[in-house]
Design a protein around this motif. Structure first.
Motif, PDB file in Angstrom:
ATOM      1  N   ASP A   1       0.852  -1.183   0.000  1.00  0.00           N
ATOM      2  CA  ASP A   1       0.000   0.000   0.000  1.00  0.00           C
ATOM      3  C   ASP A   1       0.898   1.246   0.000  1.00  0.00           C
ATOM      4  O   ASP A   1       1.576   1.527   0.998  1.00  0.00           O
ATOM      5  CB  ASP A   1      -0.896  -0.020   1.243  1.00  0.00           C
ATOM      6  N   VAL A   2       0.901   1.973  -1.108  1.00  0.00           N
ATOM      7  CA  VAL A   2       1.801   3.104  -1.260  1.00  0.00           C
ATOM      8  C   VAL A   2       1.011   4.344  -1.654  1.00  0.00           C
ATOM      9  O   VAL A   2       0.185   4.301  -2.561  1.00  0.00           O
ATOM     10  CB  VAL A   2       2.887   2.829  -2.326  1.00  0.00           C
ATOM     11  N   LEU A   3       1.290   5.432  -0.933  1.00  0.00           N
ATOM     12  CA  LEU A   3       0.772   6.739  -1.320  1.00  0.00           C
ATOM     13  C   LEU A   3       1.893   7.461  -2.068  1.00  0.00           C
ATOM     14  O   LEU A   3       2.950   7.725  -1.505  1.00  0.00           O
ATOM     15  CB  LEU A   3       0.369   7.543  -0.078  1.00  0.00           C
ATOM     16  N   THR A   4       1.661   7.732  -3.347  1.00  0.00           N
ATOM     17  CA  THR A   4       2.688   8.428  -4.142  1.00  0.00           C
ATOM     18  C   THR A   4       2.263   9.874  -4.359  1.00  0.00           C
ATOM     19  O   THR A   4       1.089  10.161  -4.627  1.00  0.00           O
ATOM     20  CB  THR A   4       2.903   7.754  -5.507  1.00  0.00           C
ATOM     21  N   VAL A   5       3.223  10.791  -4.231  1.00  0.00           N
ATOM     22  CA  VAL A   5       2.961  12.208  -4.464  1.00  0.00           C
ATOM     23  C   VAL A   5       3.962  12.741  -5.486  1.00  0.00           C
ATOM     24  O   VAL A   5       5.037  12.171  -5.679  1.00  0.00           O
ATOM     25  CB  VAL A   5       3.062  13.022  -3.149  1.00  0.00           C
ATOM     26  N   ASN A   6       3.580  13.841  -6.135  1.00  0.00           N
ATOM     27  CA  ASN A   6       4.401  14.432  -7.200  1.00  0.00           C
ATOM     28  C   ASN A   6       4.782  13.391  -8.248  1.00  0.00           C
ATOM     29  O   ASN A   6       5.901  13.374  -8.763  1.00  0.00           O
ATOM     30  CB  ASN A   6       5.666  15.090  -6.629  1.00  0.00           C
ATOM     31  N   ASN A   7       3.807  12.540  -8.558  1.00  0.00           N
ATOM     32  CA  ASN A   7       4.042  11.425  -9.474  1.00  0.00           C
ATOM     33  C   ASN A   7       3.787  11.876 -10.913  1.00  0.00           C
ATOM     34  O   ASN A   7       2.844  11.442 -11.571  1.00  0.00           O
ATOM     35  CB  ASN A   7       3.121  10.257  -9.090  1.00  0.00           C
ATOM     36  N   ARG A   8       4.650  12.780 -11.379  1.00  0.00           N
ATOM     37  CA  ARG A   8       4.511  13.337 -12.727  1.00  0.00           C
ATOM     38  C   ARG A   8       5.877  13.806 -13.210  1.00  0.00           C
ATOM     39  O   ARG A   8       6.817  13.896 -12.418  1.00  0.00           O
ATOM     40  CB  ARG A   8       3.556  14.532 -12.710  1.00  0.00           C
ATOM     41  N   LEU A   9       5.978  14.114 -14.505  1.00  0.00           N
ATOM     42  CA  LEU A   9       7.211  14.691 -15.052  1.00  0.00           C
ATOM     43  C   LEU A   9       7.062  16.206 -15.087  1.00  0.00           C
ATOM     44  O   LEU A   9       6.169  16.734 -15.750  1.00  0.00           O
ATOM     45  CB  LEU A   9       7.478  14.153 -16.462  1.00  0.00           C
ATOM     46  N   ASP A  10       7.915  16.911 -14.359  1.00  0.00           N
ATOM     47  CA  ASP A  10       7.820  18.361 -14.224  1.00  0.00           C
ATOM     48  C   ASP A  10       8.968  19.023 -14.984  1.00  0.00           C
ATOM     49  O   ASP A  10      10.061  19.208 -14.465  1.00  0.00           O
ATOM     50  CB  ASP A  10       7.864  18.737 -12.743  1.00  0.00           C
ATOM     51  N   GLU A  11       8.723  19.389 -16.267  1.00  0.00           N
ATOM     52  CA  GLU A  11       9.760  20.023 -17.080  1.00  0.00           C
ATOM     53  C   GLU A  11      10.172  21.375 -16.515  1.00  0.00           C
ATOM     54  O   GLU A  11      11.320  21.795 -16.668  1.00  0.00           O
ATOM     55  CB  GLU A  11       9.267  20.214 -18.518  1.00  0.00           C
ATOM     56  N   ALA A  12       9.228  22.059 -15.872  1.00  0.00           N
ATOM     57  CA  ALA A  12       9.522  23.405 -15.375  1.00  0.00           C
ATOM     58  C   ALA A  12      10.480  23.385 -14.188  1.00  0.00           C
ATOM     59  O   ALA A  12      11.167  24.366 -13.928  1.00  0.00           O
ATOM     60  CB  ALA A  12       8.226  24.103 -14.982  1.00  0.00           C
ATOM     61  N   SER A  13      10.528  22.271 -13.452  1.00  0.00           N
ATOM     62  CA  SER A  13      11.402  22.177 -12.267  1.00  0.00           C
ATOM     63  C   SER A  13      12.201  20.885 -12.317  1.00  0.00           C
ATOM     64  O   SER A  13      11.920  19.934 -11.578  1.00  0.00           O
ATOM     65  CB  SER A  13      10.575  22.243 -10.982  1.00  0.00           C
ATOM     66  N   PRO A  14      13.201  20.807 -13.213  1.00  0.00           N
ATOM     67  CA  PRO A  14      13.994  19.577 -13.322  1.00  0.00           C
ATOM     68  C   PRO A  14      14.858  19.308 -12.099  1.00  0.00           C
ATOM     69  O   PRO A  14      15.354  18.195 -11.919  1.00  0.00           O
ATOM     70  CB  PRO A  14      14.850  19.818 -14.562  1.00  0.00           C
ATOM     71  N   THR A  15      15.073  20.313 -11.273  1.00  0.00           N
ATOM     72  CA  THR A  15      15.732  20.136  -9.983  1.00  0.00           C
ATOM     73  C   THR A  15      15.131  21.164  -9.044  1.00  0.00           C
ATOM     74  O   THR A  15      14.363  22.035  -9.464  1.00  0.00           O
ATOM     75  CB  THR A  15      17.252  20.298 -10.076  1.00  0.00           C
ATOM     76  N   GLN A  16      15.457  21.075  -7.759  1.00  0.00           N
ATOM     77  CA  GLN A  16      14.842  21.961  -6.786  1.00  0.00           C
ATOM     78  C   GLN A  16      15.903  22.609  -5.911  1.00  0.00           C
ATOM     79  O   GLN A  16      16.963  22.027  -5.662  1.00  0.00           O
ATOM     80  CB  GLN A  16      13.839  21.193  -5.914  1.00  0.00           C
ATOM     81  N   SER A  17      15.584  23.805  -5.442  1.00  0.00           N
ATOM     82  CA  SER A  17      16.484  24.500  -4.532  1.00  0.00           C
ATOM     83  C   SER A  17      16.444  23.829  -3.167  1.00  0.00           C
ATOM     84  O   SER A  17      15.564  23.007  -2.876  1.00  0.00           O
ATOM     85  CB  SER A  17      16.065  25.964  -4.407  1.00  0.00           C
ATOM     86  N   LEU A  18      17.392  24.206  -2.312  1.00  0.00           N
ATOM     87  CA  LEU A  18      17.436  23.640  -0.963  1.00  0.00           C
ATOM     88  C   LEU A  18      16.156  23.947  -0.206  1.00  0.00           C
ATOM     89  O   LEU A  18      15.617  23.079   0.508  1.00  0.00           O
ATOM     90  CB  LEU A  18      18.644  24.200  -0.206  1.00  0.00           C
ATOM     91  N   ALA A  19      15.624  25.150  -0.381  1.00  0.00           N
ATOM     92  CA  ALA A  19      14.382  25.515   0.297  1.00  0.00           C
ATOM     93  C   ALA A  19      13.217  24.659  -0.194  1.00  0.00           C
ATOM     94  O   ALA A  19      12.369  24.213   0.602  1.00  0.00           O
ATOM     95  CB  ALA A  19      14.084  26.991   0.069  1.00  0.00           C
ATOM     96  N   GLN A  20      13.156  24.398  -1.506  1.00  0.00           N
ATOM     97  CA  GLN A  20      12.091  23.561  -2.052  1.00  0.00           C
ATOM     98  C   GLN A  20      12.212  22.123  -1.567  1.00  0.00           C
ATOM     99  O   GLN A  20      11.207  21.467  -1.277  1.00  0.00           O
ATOM    100  CB  GLN A  20      12.118  23.610  -3.576  1.00  0.00           C
ATOM    101  N   VAL A  21      13.447  21.625  -1.463  1.00  0.00           N
ATOM    102  CA  VAL A  21      13.661  20.271  -0.965  1.00  0.00           C
ATOM    103  C   VAL A  21      13.185  20.160   0.484  1.00  0.00           C
ATOM    104  O   VAL A  21      12.502  19.204   0.867  1.00  0.00           O
ATOM    105  CB  VAL A  21      15.145  19.872  -1.086  1.00  0.00           C
ATOM    106  N   ARG A  22      13.535  21.157   1.293  1.00  0.00           N
ATOM    107  CA  ARG A  22      13.109  21.135   2.693  1.00  0.00           C
ATOM    108  C   ARG A  22      11.596  21.187   2.824  1.00  0.00           C
ATOM    109  O   ARG A  22      11.007  20.474   3.647  1.00  0.00           O
ATOM    110  CB  ARG A  22      13.747  22.316   3.439  1.00  0.00           C
ATOM    111  N   ALA A  23      10.966  22.026   2.001  1.00  0.00           N
ATOM    112  CA  ALA A  23       9.503  22.104   2.042  1.00  0.00           C
ATOM    113  C   ALA A  23       8.889  20.772   1.642  1.00  0.00           C
ATOM    114  O   ALA A  23       7.899  20.321   2.255  1.00  0.00           O
ATOM    115  CB  ALA A  23       9.022  23.219   1.116  1.00  0.00           C
ATOM    116  N   GLY A  24       9.460  20.134   0.612  1.00  0.00           N
ATOM    117  CA  GLY A  24       8.967  18.827   0.200  1.00  0.00           C
ATOM    118  C   GLY A  24       9.137  17.773   1.272  1.00  0.00           C
ATOM    119  O   GLY A  24       8.260  16.918   1.476  1.00  0.00           O
ATOM    120  N   MET A  25      10.265  17.821   1.977  1.00  0.00           N
ATOM    121  CA  MET A  25      10.500  16.855   3.060  1.00  0.00           C
ATOM    122  C   MET A  25       9.523  17.076   4.221  1.00  0.00           C
ATOM    123  O   MET A  25       9.030  16.121   4.826  1.00  0.00           O
ATOM    124  CB  MET A  25      11.940  16.971   3.550  1.00  0.00           C
TER     125      MET A  25
END
Length: 827
Positions: A572-596
Motif C-alpha cells: 500500500d503506497v501513497l505516491t505524491v508528485n508522481n509526474r514529469l515536471d519540465e519546469a522544475s527539473p531540480t529543486q532549490s534547498l528551500a524547495q527540498v526542505r519544504a517537500g520533506m
C-alpha cells in the motif's frame, strides 16, 4: 585607415583589430562610416594590415551600411602616408578625404571639405583643441589657417599650442606623387613638413566637434561615457526606456533590476532581478547578468556571462568570457576574450588578463596574466562534465565531447543515451546524437529515464557505454553530462584521461558516408528493469506484512517506474508528485526542505512505516521514519546498514572513507566487515564487484544493491528497504534509536592549486607518529579523541576536512586545529 595594431589597448586588441573595438556596442570604425555617410561620402577605400581579414569579414562590401567599400591590404606596416599610397589606384581622379578608422568623432566633414576648396589647398588638416597635447602632433597655423609648423609628440617645454592633428585630411590626388609606393611614411612626420618647406598650400581647419583618439584604456572608457551622455553625435541602438537608459531590441530586463543611467544594454541581453547596473555601464549583445551582480562604469563585450554576486567597476570584459559567481574585477582592469574568471576570484586595479586564460576560484590577481594559462585542469568534475547551460555547456561542446567519446570506441559500437525531464537536456542530447552517428557509433536512445534505469540498460545488453544528461542537483541553470562504461558505471579514471586527451587534441574520428550509424529506440526498457529488480531482490514477507509507505517522486523520472513496480510488489503506497515536471527539473534547498516537511506530515498522518523522497533522476533517496521525523543522510546509511547486516550476518560492506566510524561498530555487532573506499563513485563501484559485498553507500543518499547492480540506485534501495522492514517488523525509529550518536563535522577551505601539494605534505608532517590512512587524502587517527581527514578537491581550488570526535566539542576542536594547519600551509 584601419591597419593599426592598437598595442596600447592590449589585451583588448590582442586578437582583434582596434577599429573593431566596440563603443556602445558598435565598432569604432562603424561609427566612422556612419559619419562619412551622413556627410555624403559613399565610396570608401579601407586600408588594412593587422588582422585584415577580420575587418573585411565584418564590413564586407559596405552594402549593409549604405556604402561601397573596397580594401587595400598592406603586407607590412607602411605608416599613415604609405598606407594611403598603397591605395593610390582608387584615389587618382578627384580630391579625397583621409580619416582614421579607430578615432571617435562627429566633426563636420562637409565644412572641412568646403574650407579646403575655398582656400584652394593642396592638403587640409583637420585640427582640434585638447587640454593635454603631449600624446599628439601639435600644429601651428597663422590666422588664415595656413600651417606654419608640425611638432610630433612634444615635451611640455615644446608645447606652443593646444591645437593638434586629428589625422583627418582632405587632399588633392597629386600629393601621392610626393613619395614612392611601398615605402613606410607618415603624413605629419615625413610628407607634410616637406611640403611646408616648398611653400605648398597646406592648411589647417580647427573643428568645433567632438574628437577622441581611442588609444588608451582611459580614452576607451571616456569614449563610452561621452556617447552615453550625448557629448558626441552618434547612434545608440535601441530604445531610450527612461532618461539615459538605452535597451536594444530583444533584450530582457527584469522589472526588479536596478538601472541607473546613462547606460546601454545590447540586443538579446538578459538582466535578472536584483542586478544593479550603474552609470556609464555598457552591456553587449547576448550578455547574461545574474541576480545580485553590481556593474558600474563597466564595459562588457558580447556573449559574456556575469554570475550572481559579481562586482565589475570601471573595467572591460572581453567577448565570450565567463565571470562566475562572486568574482570581482576592479578599476582599470581588462579581461581579454574567451577567459574564465572562476568563483570568488579577485582581479586588482590595472591588471590585464590576456585572452584564453582561466583565473582560479578564490585567486587574488595583482599582476597581469599574459603568458600563463592554467586552463581547465580536468574536463571531468565530481558529477561528470558540468557547467552552465549555453554558457559553459553548449551544443558545440556536446558535439566535441561526443566526438571524443566516439573516437575512444570502435566503429560500429552501440551506446545508449538518456536524459532527465529538462528541455536543456533534451536539446543537448540531440547534439550528442548527431556527433555519435557521424563518428560511426550506433545510438540506442532511452529518452527520459531514471539514471539507474539507463545504467541498467547499458549494462544489460551488448553496449559499449552510454551518455546521460541531467540537470545539476540544486542548480536548474546547469547540466551534468555523465559518461558510462559498458557496465553502466561512471568511466574509470583511465578512461576519463583517454577521453580528455582526445578532446584536448581535437583528434576526432569521422565516419565515411557509408559508415554513418543509426539512431534507434528500444522497447519495454522499464518492464525489463522492473522484472530483473524483483527477481534479484528478496521481497518475501511483503504481501503479508500490511505495510504502508509514502513515496515522493519530486516530479522526476522515478514516476515512470514506480507505478508498475509498486503494482507488482503488492504494498500500500501513497505516491505524491508522481509526474514529469519540465519546469522544475531540480529543486532549490528551500524547495527540498519544504517537500520533506510535506512528506513527513503525510507519513505521520497516514501512520505509514516510512517515507522516501527520490531525487529528480531516481538515483538517491531521503528517508522519513514512522514517526514523521526526517532521517539525515549519515543516519540513513547507518539505519539501512543495520537492517541489512542484521539479516545477512556475514559478508562485507563498502563505504567511503568520509563515513562515520560508528558504521564499524554497527557492522562489528553483526559480524560484518567494512571495506573503506575512495570518495569517488568509481571507487565505490569497484569495491562492490566482490562477490561477498552485501551493501554499499556513499553517505549522501546513494545506496548500492549489489545483488541487483553495482551502481547507486534509489529505486532498488527503496524496493530492498520495503522487504527488509516487512521481514524484521522493526520500525526505522526503533533502529535509529539503538544506533550510537554521531559527531561528524565537515569544513571546506580555499586552497590555490599550486599550494595543494604543500598542504598535503604539511598534513603528513603534522601527523607525526600518529596512525594515518591514505586510502583517499590523509586520515589521521588521534586515539581517545577521534580522527581527521584532509582531502584536496579534484576539480575546485578547495581542501575538504572531515572531523569525527567522541563528542561534539572534541569534533569541533579537531576540525579547528587541523583547519589551522591547512590554512597556514596554503597561505
Amino acid at each position: 585607415m584601419a591597419g593599426g595594431e592598437g598595442t596600447r589597448l592590449r589585451p583588448m586588441t590582442a586578437n582583434q583589430p582596434k577599429p573593431l573595438l566596440p563603443v556602445t556596442n558598435r565598432p569604432i570604425m562603424e561609427h566612422v562610416l556612419l559619419l562619412l555617410r551622413r556627410h555624403g561620402f559613399t565610396e570608401t577605400v579601407v586600408t588594412v594590415q593587422f588582422l585584415a581579414s577580420m575587418v573585411r569579414n565584418y564590413f564586407g562590401d559596405g552594402e549593409e551600411f549604405g556604402m561601397s567599400l573596397q580594401y587595400a591590404t598592406e603586407e607590412t606596416p607602411l605608416g599613415t602616408a604609405g598606407s594611403v599610397k598603397n591605395a593610390e589606384d582608387a584615389l587618382r581622379d578627384e580630391p579625397f578625404l583621409v580619416i582614421s578608422g579607430d578615432a571617435l568623432t562627429d566633426i563636420d566633414l562637409s565644412e572641412l571639405v568646403r574650407f579646403h576648396k575655398d582656400n584652394d589647398a593642396l592638403v587640409t588638416v583637420g585640427l582640434t583643441r585638447v587640454p593635454d597635447p603631449l600624446e599628439f602632433g601639435i600644429v601651428i597655423a597663422d590666422e588664415d589657417g595656413r600651417i606654419q609648423r608640425f611638432l610630433e609628440k612634444p615635451t611640455w617645454g615644446q608645447v606652443f599650442s593646444d591645437t593638434v592633428n586629428t589625422g583627418i585630411y582632405v587632399m588633392q590626388p597629386e600629393v601621392l606623387a610626393e613619395f614612392k609606393r611601398g615605402e613606410a611614411a607618415d603624413w605629419s612626420g615625413d610628407i607634410l613638413p616637406g611640403l611646408l618647406e616648398r611653400g605648398a598650400p597646406v592648411y589647417g581647419y580647427v573643428a568645433d566637434g567632438y574628437w577622441e583618439d581611442v588609444g588608451t584604456l582611459d580614452s576607451y572608457l571616456k569614449a563610452q561615457a561621452d556617447v552615453l551622455t550625448g557629448r558626441v553625435k552618434t547612434q545608440i541602438d535601441g530604445f531610450e526606456v527612461s532618461p539615459g537608459v538605452w535597451v536594444a531590441e530583444g533584450a530582457e530586463v527584469d522589472p526588479e533590476a536596478i538601472l541607473t543611467g546613462p547606460l546601454c544594454i545590447g540586443d538579446y541581453a538578459k538582466i535578472e532581478a536584483g542586478a544593479q547596473l550603474r552609470e556609464f555601464t555598457v552591456i553587449g549583445s547576448n550578455v547574461v547578468v545574474k541576480e545580485g551582480a553590481f556593474l558600474q562604469r563597466a564595459v562588457v563585450h558580447n556573449n559574456v556571462y556575469v554570475g550572481s554576486g559579481v562586482t565589475l567597476r570601471g573595467c572591460v570584459i572581453g567577448k565570450n568570457t565567463d565571470v562566475m559567481a562572486s568574482a570581482r574585477v576592479e578599476e582599470a582592469a581588462v579581461v581579454g576574450d574567451e577567459c574564465v574568471i572562476e568563483p570568488e576570484a579577485y582581479i586588482s586595479s590595472g591588471v590585464k588578463v590576456y585572452p584564453f586564460k582561466t583565473i582560479e576560484a578564490g585567486a587574488v590577481v595583482n599582476t597581469s596574466v599574459i603568458w600563463e594559462s592554467r586552463g581547465q585542469r580536468t574536463l571531468f568534475g565530481p558529477r561528470g562534465v558540468s557547467g552552465l547551460v549555453n554558457v559553459e555547456v553548449t551544443p558545440e561542446l556536446c558535439v566535441r565531447l561526443a566526438s571524443a567519446y566516439a573516437t575512444t570506441l570502435r566503429k560500429g559500437a552501440v551506446v545508449t543515451t538518456s536524459r532527465d525531464v529538462s528541455r536543456a537536456a533534451r536539446a543537448l542530447k540531440r547534439a550528442v546524437h548527431g556527433a555519435l552517428n557521424a563518428s560511426a557509433i550506433n545510438v540506442v536512445d532511452l529518452e527520459a529515464q531514471p539514471l539507474p534505469v539507463a545504467r541498467f540498460e547499458t549494462a544489460r545488453s551488448e553496449y559499449s557505454g552510454g551518455i546521460a544528461l541531467r540537470t545539476t542537483p540544486g542548480d536548474p541553470q546547469s547540466i551534468d553530462i555523465i559518461f558510462l562504461d559498458e557496465q553502466g558505471a561512471d568511466l574509470s579514471q583511465a578512461a576519463k584521461r583517454k577521453l580528455e586527451r582526445v578532446f584536448s587534441r581535437q583528434e576526432y574520428r569521422r565516419a565515411f558516408p557509408g559508415e554513418i550509424a543509426e539512431l534507434t529506440y528500444p522497447p519495454r526498457v522499464i518492464e525489463a528493469y522492473t522484472r530483473e529488480l524483483l527477481r534479484c531482490v528478496d521481497m518475501t514477507g511483503v504481501r503479508g506484512a500490511g505495510l504502508k509507505v509514502v513515496a515522493d517522486c519530486a516530479g522526476g523520472t522515478a514516476s515512470l517506474v514506480l507505478p508498475g513496480l509498486l503494482g507488482m510488489i503488492g504494498v500500500d503506497v501513497l505516491t505524491v508528485n508522481n509526474r514529469l515536471d519540465e519546469a522544475s527539473p531540480t529543486q532549490s534547498l528551500a524547495q527540498v526542505r519544504a517537500g520533506m516537511h510535506r512528506l513527513a506530515e503525510l507519513v505521520a498522518s497516514s501512520r505509514a512505516a516510512f517515507g522516501v523522497r527520490f531525487d529528480p533522476v531516481g538515483e538517491r533517496i531521503t528517508l522519513v521514519d514512522d514517526k514523521g521525523a526526517m532521517v539525515s543522510d549519515d543516519r540513513a546509511l547507518l539505519v539501512v546498514l543495520d537492517l541489512i547486516a542484521a539479516e545477512r550476518r556475514t559478508g562485507r560492506v563498502a563505504l567511503p572513507v568520509t563515513t562515520t566510524r560508528v558504521a564499524e561498530q554497527v557492522s562489528r555487532f553483526h559480524n560484518v566487515a567494512v571495506d573503506w573506499t575512495p570518495t569517488s563513485l568509481h571507487g565505490l563501484y569497484e569495491a562492490t564487484a566482490a562477490a561477498d559485498v552485501i551493501f554499499a553507500a556513499d553517505g549522501r543518499g546513494g545506496f548500492v544493491v549489489p545483488e541487483f547492480s553495482r551502481s547507486i540506485d534509489g529505486i532498488a534501495a527503496f524496493t530492498r528497504l520495503i522487504g527488509l522492514v516487512a521481514r524484521t517488523r522493526l520500525t526505522l525509529s526503533q533502529i535509529h534509536a539503538r544506533i550510537p550518536a554521531v559527531y561528524l563535522l565537515k569544513r571546506s577551505l580555499p586552497t590555490p592549486w599550486a599550494a595543494k601539494g604543500i598542504v598535503m605534505r604539511t598534513v603528513l608532517e603534522a601527523a607525526g607518529d600518529r596512525p594515518i590512512d591514505t586510502t583517499d587524502g590523509v586520515r589521521v587517527v588521534e586515539h581517545g579523541r577521534g580522527w581527521i581527514l584532509v582531502l584536496p578537491d579534484p576539480s575546485d581550488a578547495v581542501t575538504h576536512l572531515w572531523a569525527e570526535g567522541t563528542d561534539a566539542d572534541v569534533a569541533q576542536a579537531l576540525l579547528d586545529e587541523w583547519a589551522a594547519v591547512v590554512e597556514r600551509a596554503g597561505s
